[in-house]
Motif scaffolding. Structure first.
Motif, PDB file in Angstrom:
ATOM      1  N   GLY A 191       0.842  -1.190   0.000  1.00  0.00           N
ATOM      2  CA  GLY A 191       0.000   0.000   0.000  1.00  0.00           C
ATOM      3  C   GLY A 191       0.878   1.240   0.000  1.00  0.00           C
ATOM      4  O   GLY A 191       1.819   1.330   0.799  1.00  0.00           O
ATOM      5  N   LEU A 192       0.603   2.169  -0.881  1.00  0.00           N
ATOM      6  CA  LEU A 192       1.430   3.364  -1.026  1.00  0.00           C
ATOM      7  C   LEU A 192       0.604   4.606  -0.728  1.00  0.00           C
ATOM      8  O   LEU A 192      -0.390   4.882  -1.404  1.00  0.00           O
ATOM      9  CB  LEU A 192       1.999   3.445  -2.442  1.00  0.00           C
ATOM     10  N   ALA A 193       1.009   5.371   0.299  1.00  0.00           N
ATOM     11  CA  ALA A 193       0.321   6.608   0.658  1.00  0.00           C
ATOM     12  C   ALA A 193       1.162   7.798   0.225  1.00  0.00           C
ATOM     13  O   ALA A 193       2.341   7.900   0.595  1.00  0.00           O
ATOM     14  CB  ALA A 193       0.076   6.658   2.166  1.00  0.00           C
ATOM     15  N   HIS A 211      -0.311  -2.472  -4.573  1.00  0.00           N
ATOM     16  CA  HIS A 211      -1.631  -3.107  -4.604  1.00  0.00           C
ATOM     17  C   HIS A 211      -2.725  -2.050  -4.550  1.00  0.00           C
ATOM     18  O   HIS A 211      -3.794  -2.206  -5.148  1.00  0.00           O
ATOM     19  CB  HIS A 211      -1.758  -4.053  -3.408  1.00  0.00           C
ATOM     20  N   CYS A 212      -2.438  -0.942  -3.835  1.00  0.00           N
ATOM     21  CA  CYS A 212      -3.404   0.144  -3.695  1.00  0.00           C
ATOM     22  C   CYS A 212      -2.639   1.427  -3.378  1.00  0.00           C
ATOM     23  O   CYS A 212      -1.577   1.389  -2.754  1.00  0.00           O
ATOM     24  CB  CYS A 212      -4.389  -0.178  -2.577  1.00  0.00           C
ATOM     25  N   ILE A 213      -3.187   2.560  -3.823  1.00  0.00           N
ATOM     26  CA  ILE A 213      -2.590   3.867  -3.557  1.00  0.00           C
ATOM     27  C   ILE A 213      -3.631   4.739  -2.860  1.00  0.00           C
ATOM     28  O   ILE A 213      -4.797   4.744  -3.240  1.00  0.00           O
ATOM     29  CB  ILE A 213      -2.129   4.552  -4.853  1.00  0.00           C
ATOM     30  N   ALA A 214      -3.186   5.472  -1.840  1.00  0.00           N
ATOM     31  CA  ALA A 214      -4.037   6.463  -1.180  1.00  0.00           C
ATOM     32  C   ALA A 214      -3.337   7.808  -1.298  1.00  0.00           C
ATOM     33  O   ALA A 214      -2.125   7.897  -1.054  1.00  0.00           O
ATOM     34  CB  ALA A 214      -4.271   6.104   0.284  1.00  0.00           C
ATOM     35  N   GLY A 215      -4.074   8.843  -1.676  1.00  0.00           N
ATOM     36  CA  GLY A 215      -3.433  10.133  -1.882  1.00  0.00           C
ATOM     37  C   GLY A 215      -4.241  11.302  -1.367  1.00  0.00           C
ATOM     38  O   GLY A 215      -5.477  11.277  -1.365  1.00  0.00           O
ATOM     39  N   THR A 216      -3.521  12.326  -0.937  1.00  0.00           N
ATOM     40  CA  THR A 216      -4.125  13.581  -0.493  1.00  0.00           C
ATOM     41  C   THR A 216      -3.512  14.730  -1.272  1.00  0.00           C
ATOM     42  O   THR A 216      -2.285  14.808  -1.393  1.00  0.00           O
ATOM     43  CB  THR A 216      -3.873  13.803   1.010  1.00  0.00           C
ATOM     44  N   SER A 217      -4.352  15.621  -1.807  1.00  0.00           N
ATOM     45  CA  SER A 217      -3.902  16.843  -2.477  1.00  0.00           C
ATOM     46  C   SER A 217      -2.949  16.520  -3.632  1.00  0.00           C
ATOM     47  O   SER A 217      -3.319  15.790  -4.541  1.00  0.00           O
ATOM     48  CB  SER A 217      -3.282  17.783  -1.449  1.00  0.00           C
ATOM     49  N   ILE A 218      -1.713  17.033  -3.620  1.00  0.00           N
ATOM     50  CA  ILE A 218      -0.774  16.726  -4.698  1.00  0.00           C
ATOM     51  C   ILE A 218      -0.517  15.229  -4.760  1.00  0.00           C
ATOM     52  O   ILE A 218      -0.250  14.668  -5.825  1.00  0.00           O
ATOM     53  CB  ILE A 218       0.552  17.509  -4.515  1.00  0.00           C
ATOM     54  N   VAL A 257      -7.711  16.916   7.151  1.00  0.00           N
ATOM     55  CA  VAL A 257      -8.088  15.779   8.003  1.00  0.00           C
ATOM     56  C   VAL A 257      -7.081  14.634   7.957  1.00  0.00           C
ATOM     57  O   VAL A 257      -6.938  13.893   8.929  1.00  0.00           O
ATOM     58  CB  VAL A 257      -9.485  15.230   7.613  1.00  0.00           C
ATOM     59  N   ASN A 258      -6.374  14.474   6.824  1.00  0.00           N
ATOM     60  CA  ASN A 258      -5.475  13.327   6.684  1.00  0.00           C
ATOM     61  C   ASN A 258      -4.397  13.625   5.644  1.00  0.00           C
ATOM     62  O   ASN A 258      -4.489  13.204   4.492  1.00  0.00           O
ATOM     63  CB  ASN A 258      -6.284  12.087   6.280  1.00  0.00           C
ATOM     64  N   PRO A 259      -3.344  14.333   6.046  1.00  0.00           N
ATOM     65  CA  PRO A 259      -2.322  14.772   5.090  1.00  0.00           C
ATOM     66  C   PRO A 259      -1.528  13.646   4.430  1.00  0.00           C
ATOM     67  O   PRO A 259      -1.099  13.780   3.278  1.00  0.00           O
ATOM     68  CB  PRO A 259      -1.404  15.657   5.940  1.00  0.00           C
ATOM     69  N   VAL A 260      -1.308  12.550   5.151  1.00  0.00           N
ATOM     70  CA  VAL A 260      -0.589  11.385   4.600  1.00  0.00           C
ATOM     71  C   VAL A 260      -1.419  10.151   4.938  1.00  0.00           C
ATOM     72  O   VAL A 260      -1.258   9.559   6.009  1.00  0.00           O
ATOM     73  CB  VAL A 260       0.836  11.254   5.179  1.00  0.00           C
ATOM     74  N   PRO A 261      -2.323   9.740   4.070  1.00  0.00           N
ATOM     75  CA  PRO A 261      -3.362   8.763   4.440  1.00  0.00           C
ATOM     76  C   PRO A 261      -2.933   7.294   4.467  1.00  0.00           C
ATOM     77  O   PRO A 261      -3.594   6.419   3.902  1.00  0.00           O
ATOM     78  CB  PRO A 261      -4.422   9.015   3.364  1.00  0.00           C
ATOM     79  N   HIS A 262      -1.864   7.000   5.185  1.00  0.00           N
ATOM     80  CA  HIS A 262      -1.403   5.610   5.267  1.00  0.00           C
ATOM     81  C   HIS A 262      -2.354   4.742   6.071  1.00  0.00           C
ATOM     82  O   HIS A 262      -2.376   3.519   5.915  1.00  0.00           O
ATOM     83  CB  HIS A 262       0.005   5.547   5.858  1.00  0.00           C
ATOM     84  N   ASP A 263      -3.168   5.358   6.934  1.00  0.00           N
ATOM     85  CA  ASP A 263      -4.107   4.574   7.736  1.00  0.00           C
ATOM     86  C   ASP A 263      -5.276   4.048   6.915  1.00  0.00           C
ATOM     87  O   ASP A 263      -6.079   3.254   7.416  1.00  0.00           O
ATOM     88  CB  ASP A 263      -4.628   5.395   8.920  1.00  0.00           C
ATOM     89  N   LEU A 264      -5.369   4.445   5.653  1.00  0.00           N
ATOM     90  CA  LEU A 264      -6.402   3.903   4.763  1.00  0.00           C
ATOM     91  C   LEU A 264      -5.931   2.627   4.069  1.00  0.00           C
ATOM     92  O   LEU A 264      -6.661   2.054   3.272  1.00  0.00           O
ATOM     93  CB  LEU A 264      -6.779   4.937   3.694  1.00  0.00           C
ATOM     94  N   LEU A 265      -4.718   2.188   4.392  1.00  0.00           N
ATOM     95  CA  LEU A 265      -4.120   1.050   3.692  1.00  0.00           C
ATOM     96  C   LEU A 265      -3.823  -0.113   4.630  1.00  0.00           C
ATOM     97  O   LEU A 265      -2.949  -0.932   4.360  1.00  0.00           O
ATOM     98  CB  LEU A 265      -2.831   1.505   2.999  1.00  0.00           C
ATOM     99  N   LEU A 266      -4.560  -0.180   5.727  1.00  0.00           N
ATOM    100  CA  LEU A 266      -4.295  -1.216   6.718  1.00  0.00           C
ATOM    101  C   LEU A 266      -4.661  -2.610   6.218  1.00  0.00           C
ATOM    102  O   LEU A 266      -4.320  -3.614   6.861  1.00  0.00           O
ATOM    103  CB  LEU A 266      -5.052  -0.898   8.017  1.00  0.00           C
ATOM    104  N   ASP A 267      -5.342  -2.683   5.074  1.00  0.00           N
ATOM    105  CA  ASP A 267      -5.660  -3.980   4.484  1.00  0.00           C
ATOM    106  C   ASP A 267      -4.512  -4.500   3.620  1.00  0.00           C
ATOM    107  O   ASP A 267      -4.620  -5.576   3.020  1.00  0.00           O
ATOM    108  CB  ASP A 267      -6.939  -3.891   3.645  1.00  0.00           C
ATOM    109  N   CYS A 268      -3.411  -3.766   3.554  1.00  0.00           N
ATOM    110  CA  CYS A 268      -2.244  -4.182   2.774  1.00  0.00           C
ATOM    111  C   CYS A 268      -1.198  -4.814   3.701  1.00  0.00           C
ATOM    112  O   CYS A 268      -1.188  -4.581   4.907  1.00  0.00           O
ATOM    113  CB  CYS A 268      -1.631  -2.976   2.054  1.00  0.00           C
ATOM    114  N   ASP A 269      -0.307  -5.623   3.132  1.00  0.00           N
ATOM    115  CA  ASP A 269       0.712  -6.309   3.921  1.00  0.00           C
ATOM    116  C   ASP A 269       1.879  -5.399   4.285  1.00  0.00           C
ATOM    117  O   ASP A 269       2.492  -5.550   5.343  1.00  0.00           O
ATOM    118  CB  ASP A 269       1.254  -7.513   3.138  1.00  0.00           C
TER     119      ASP A 269
END
Length: 279
Positions: free
Chosen positions: A10-12, A38-45, A178-190
């Protein structure tokens, strides 16, 4: 190394305005190692760069697109003004005269996405989760389906700079609130990799900041507090913070400076990925 590594990565990608161009150097590491998130989460840029990468573009292609858009550091201002692309950049500013913000941001995003043939989340090669802030509800909104461009515009709608976006009957602004670096949205990744591009503000001693800098730096201070709290609660497996300094939110013309400053962090990311994945 095969892109089909058994670990789900997972890449934030965090927010940070022009400092977020450093994300390109981090994405290059994935390309160099043949890894595919496997999944990317992003905020702003981070949402912008995440969408471009998730569409199938390589880091080198994104970098080339950015370089076509901005003034390189070796150009004099006079010479730069003669470039067609700089005239486009001025056009991209898309001034907003209705009092909602300085820029609308539509042309800027449309240019960055001109190389993509993707209009929806569902058409992306890599699943993407984009963070925005519901202005009136003061809450996080995670966008991961439907039209892509409105979601990206909402995530980068920094108050006072870019116009808020109305989407699904909500007024949305920059996800950094609310979430500048959203790594907590990727807890389903290894394996969770977080890239924080907030950088460091230019220290000008006792000089009083102007209104624009005061507002933006205050927003940065708030974002850094949120990042620290989330790192304590849900630490990612790999946390990379490039040492970007002296770059303001709209200093996209300093792309080469950002790439240069991000190089040591790029090397750190490559070493840590190799270690965690036994490459």
């Amino acid at each position: 190394m095969s892109a089909n590594h058994p670990k789900k990565i997972g890449l934030a990608l965090g927010g940070g305005g022009a400092k977020g161009l450093a994300h390109i150097t981090m994405l290059q590491v994935f390309d160099d190692l043949g890894l595919r998130p496997h999944c990317i989460a992003g905020t702003s840029i981070g949402a912008i760069m995440g969408a471009l990468y998730a569409s199938g573009l390589k880091a080198s292609q994104i970098k080339e697109g950015v370089r076509r858009m901005v003034i390189s550091k070796g150009d004099s201002f006079k010479a730069a003004l003669k470039k067609k692309d700089v005239l486009k950049w001025i056009h991209f500013m898309d001034l907003e005269f209705r009092g909602h913000a300085i820029f609308r941001g539509d042309r800027f995003i449309d240019f960055l996405f001109s190389a993509m043939e993707v209009a929806t989340f569902e058409a992306l090669d890599i699943p993407l989760r984009i963070v925005a802030t519901d202005f009136w509800a003061s809450s996080q909104v995670v966008l991961k389906s439907g039209d892509l461009l409105p979601a990206v515009k909402a995530s980068m709608a920094l108050p006072g700079v870019f116009t808020p976006v109305t989407l699904n009957n909500r007024v949305l602004i920059d996800g950094g609130g609310v979430n500048p670096v959203p790594h907590d949205l990727l807890l389903d990744c290894d394996l969770v990799v977080a890239i924080d591009v907030m950088g460091q503000p230019q220290n000008e001693g006792q000089k009083m900041p102007n209104l624009f800098r005061a507002v933006l730096t205050t927003f940065d201070i708030m974002q850094n507090s949120i990042i620290k709290e989330k790192l304590d609660r849900h630490p990612p497996d790999i946390y990379i913070k490039p040492d970007i300094h002296g770059v303001d939110i709209l200093d996209f013309y300093r792309a080469d400076d950002v790439f240069e400053q991000a190089a040591p962090a790029q090397a750190r990311l490559k070493r840590q990925l190799k270690k965690h994945l036994s490459l």
